[in-house]
Design an enzyme around this catalytic site. Structure first.
Site, PDB file in Angstrom:
ATOM      1  N   ARG A  92     -35.180  -9.029 -16.130  1.00  0.00           N
ATOM      2  CA  ARG A  92     -34.043  -9.135 -15.216  1.00  0.00           C
ATOM      3  C   ARG A  92     -34.149  -8.077 -14.114  1.00  0.00           C
ATOM      4  NH1 ARG A  92     -28.161  -8.832 -17.735  1.00  0.00           N
ATOM      5  NH2 ARG A  92     -28.453  -6.593 -17.653  1.00  0.00           N
ATOM      6  N   ARG A 112     -31.055  -5.227 -10.606  1.00  0.00           N
ATOM      7  CA  ARG A 112     -29.854  -4.473 -10.988  1.00  0.00           C
ATOM      8  C   ARG A 112     -30.225  -3.014 -11.183  1.00  0.00           C
ATOM      9  NH1 ARG A 112     -25.976  -6.940 -15.621  1.00  0.00           N
ATOM     10  NH2 ARG A 112     -25.934  -4.775 -16.288  1.00  0.00           N
ATOM     11  N   ARG A 117     -14.978  -2.549 -25.300  1.00  0.00           N
ATOM     12  CA  ARG A 117     -16.290  -1.989 -25.546  1.00  0.00           C
ATOM     13  C   ARG A 117     -16.233  -0.738 -26.416  1.00  0.00           C
ATOM     14  NH1 ARG A 117     -19.734  -4.056 -21.330  1.00  0.00           N
ATOM     15  NH2 ARG A 117     -21.779  -3.096 -21.338  1.00  0.00           N
ATOM     16  N   LYS A 166     -24.563 -12.147 -22.684  1.00  0.00           N
ATOM     17  CA  LYS A 166     -23.093 -12.276 -22.597  1.00  0.00           C
ATOM     18  C   LYS A 166     -22.649 -12.919 -21.292  1.00  0.00           C
ATOM     19  CE  LYS A 166     -22.035  -7.956 -22.928  1.00  0.00           C
ATOM     20  NZ  LYS A 166     -23.305  -7.235 -23.195  1.00  0.00           N
ATOM     21  N   ARG A 192     -27.872   2.614 -22.429  1.00  0.00           N
ATOM     22  CA  ARG A 192     -26.921   1.513 -22.677  1.00  0.00           C
ATOM     23  C   ARG A 192     -27.015   1.021 -24.119  1.00  0.00           C
ATOM     24  NH1 ARG A 192     -29.014  -2.003 -18.152  1.00  0.00           N
ATOM     25  NH2 ARG A 192     -27.777  -3.689 -19.041  1.00  0.00           N
TER      26      ARG A 192
HETATM   27  P1  ADP Z   1     -24.682  -4.996 -20.183  1.00  0.00           P
HETATM   28  O1  ADP Z   1     -23.769  -5.266 -21.322  1.00  0.00           O
HETATM   29  O2  ADP Z   1     -25.842  -5.955 -20.117  1.00  0.00           O
HETATM   30  O3  ADP Z   1     -25.119  -3.557 -20.132  1.00  0.00           O
HETATM   31  P2  ADP Z   1     -22.425  -5.256 -18.318  1.00  0.00           P
HETATM   32  O4  ADP Z   1     -22.429  -5.945 -17.015  1.00  0.00           O
HETATM   33  O5  ADP Z   1     -21.527  -5.793 -19.380  1.00  0.00           O
HETATM   34  O6  ADP Z   1     -23.955  -5.263 -18.799  1.00  0.00           O
HETATM   35  O7  ADP Z   1     -22.059  -3.714 -18.100  1.00  0.00           O
HETATM   36  C1  ADP Z   1     -22.732  -2.923 -17.171  1.00  0.00           C
HETATM   37  C2  ADP Z   1     -22.076  -1.535 -17.075  1.00  0.00           C
HETATM   38  O8  ADP Z   1     -20.720  -1.656 -16.603  1.00  0.00           O
HETATM   39  C3  ADP Z   1     -21.955  -0.752 -18.382  1.00  0.00           C
HETATM   40  O9  ADP Z   1     -23.138  -0.078 -18.708  1.00  0.00           O
HETATM   41  C4  ADP Z   1     -20.790   0.201 -18.027  1.00  0.00           C
HETATM   42  O10 ADP Z   1     -21.222   1.274 -17.228  1.00  0.00           O
HETATM   43  C5  ADP Z   1     -19.874  -0.674 -17.196  1.00  0.00           C
HETATM   44  N1  ADP Z   1     -18.857  -1.366 -18.034  1.00  0.00           N
HETATM   45  C6  ADP Z   1     -18.758  -2.705 -18.241  1.00  0.00           C
HETATM   46  N2  ADP Z   1     -17.748  -3.003 -19.069  1.00  0.00           N
HETATM   47  C7  ADP Z   1     -17.177  -1.814 -19.418  1.00  0.00           C
HETATM   48  C8  ADP Z   1     -16.111  -1.435 -20.275  1.00  0.00           C
HETATM   49  N3  ADP Z   1     -15.392  -2.338 -20.968  1.00  0.00           N
HETATM   50  N4  ADP Z   1     -15.811  -0.115 -20.391  1.00  0.00           N
HETATM   51  C9  ADP Z   1     -16.500   0.808 -19.732  1.00  0.00           C
HETATM   52  N5  ADP Z   1     -17.545   0.530 -18.923  1.00  0.00           N
HETATM   53  C10 ADP Z   1     -17.882  -0.755 -18.755  1.00  0.00           C
END
Ligand code: ADP
Length: 189
Positions: A118, A124, A83, A8, A135
């Site tokens: 990654r 990370r 989400r 993404k 996740r």
């Molecule tokens: P990925 O989808 O690869 O896990 P992201 O960078 O999109 O990576 O998200 C990393 C973390 O950030 C999530 O596991 C969550 O803890 C937080 N996060 C990101 N977007 C949201 C959201 N829309 N609502 C709640 N938490 C979020």
């Protein structure tokens, strides 16, 4: 949209550049706040490291603030938001209309391999095996159902996310352009 590791973030910035709109990533916003040690960063670090979702209250507010900035006036691309169903409603209620929802499809085994790779390269703190598992579970339980919500609204564009990064970008742009021009055609008719 896409599972963790689907690409993404990588694709979001490339696609946004093509359409000359900002890419807004909730994950990046949170990570930046953590890196800078802001009060928000302190609040969300533990939740993110556990692979859980930051509260809707915090996340909705951040997105609403960001979308109200000048550079979003002629369009935007959201990465990692909405989400869950609550966030879908929050986005609707804030009056932000979604033109299309891109779903990146990647085989689950590949996802895990990408995330572990990654972890080695970027370090990370949420890319370790336990957190990745959480996740994935959160994605399946809370986020995946949104695909149906947006499909019912006729907004879903599914794209094969396997292969080279450039290849995927080209695929997304091609399918998105076709989708958007198809919709425009319908409106004109
Ligand atoms: P990925 O989808 O690869 O896990 P992201 O960078 O999109 O990576 O998200 C990393 C973390 O950030 C999530 O596991 C969550 O803890 C937080 N996060 C990101 N977007 C949201 C959201 N829309 N609502 C709640 N938490 C979020």
């Amino acid at each position: 949209m896409g599972a963790p590791g689907a690409g993404k973030g990588t694709q979001a910035s490339r696609i946004a550049a093509r359409y000359d709109i900002p890419a807004i990533s909730t994950g990046s916003i949170f990570r930046q706040n953590i890196a800078e040690g802001t009060p928000l960063g302190v609040k969300v670090k533990e939740i993110m490291d556990a692979g859980k979702l930051v509260s809707d209250e915090i996340t909705d507010q951040i997105v609403a603030d960001r979308l109200s900035q000048d550079d979003c006036a002629s369009g935007w691309l959201l990465d990692g938001y909405p989400r869950n169903l609550h966030q879908v409603s929050a986005l609707d209620e804030a009056g932000h209309q979604v033109d299309a929802v891109i779903s990146l499809l990647v085989d689950e085994e590949d996802l895990i391999q990408r995330l572990l790779k990654r972890a080695e390269i970027e370090g990370r703190s949420d890319d370790n095996e336990d957190t990745i598992r959480t996740r994935m579970q959160v994605y399946t339980a809370e986020t995946e159902p949104l695909l149906q919500t947006y499909a019912e609204r006729g907004l879903l564009v599914e794209v094969d996310g396997e292969g080279e990064i450039d290849e995927v970008t080209e695929r997304v742009v091609r399918e998105l352009d076709a989708f958007l021009s198809g919709n425009r055609g319908e409106l004109d008719a």
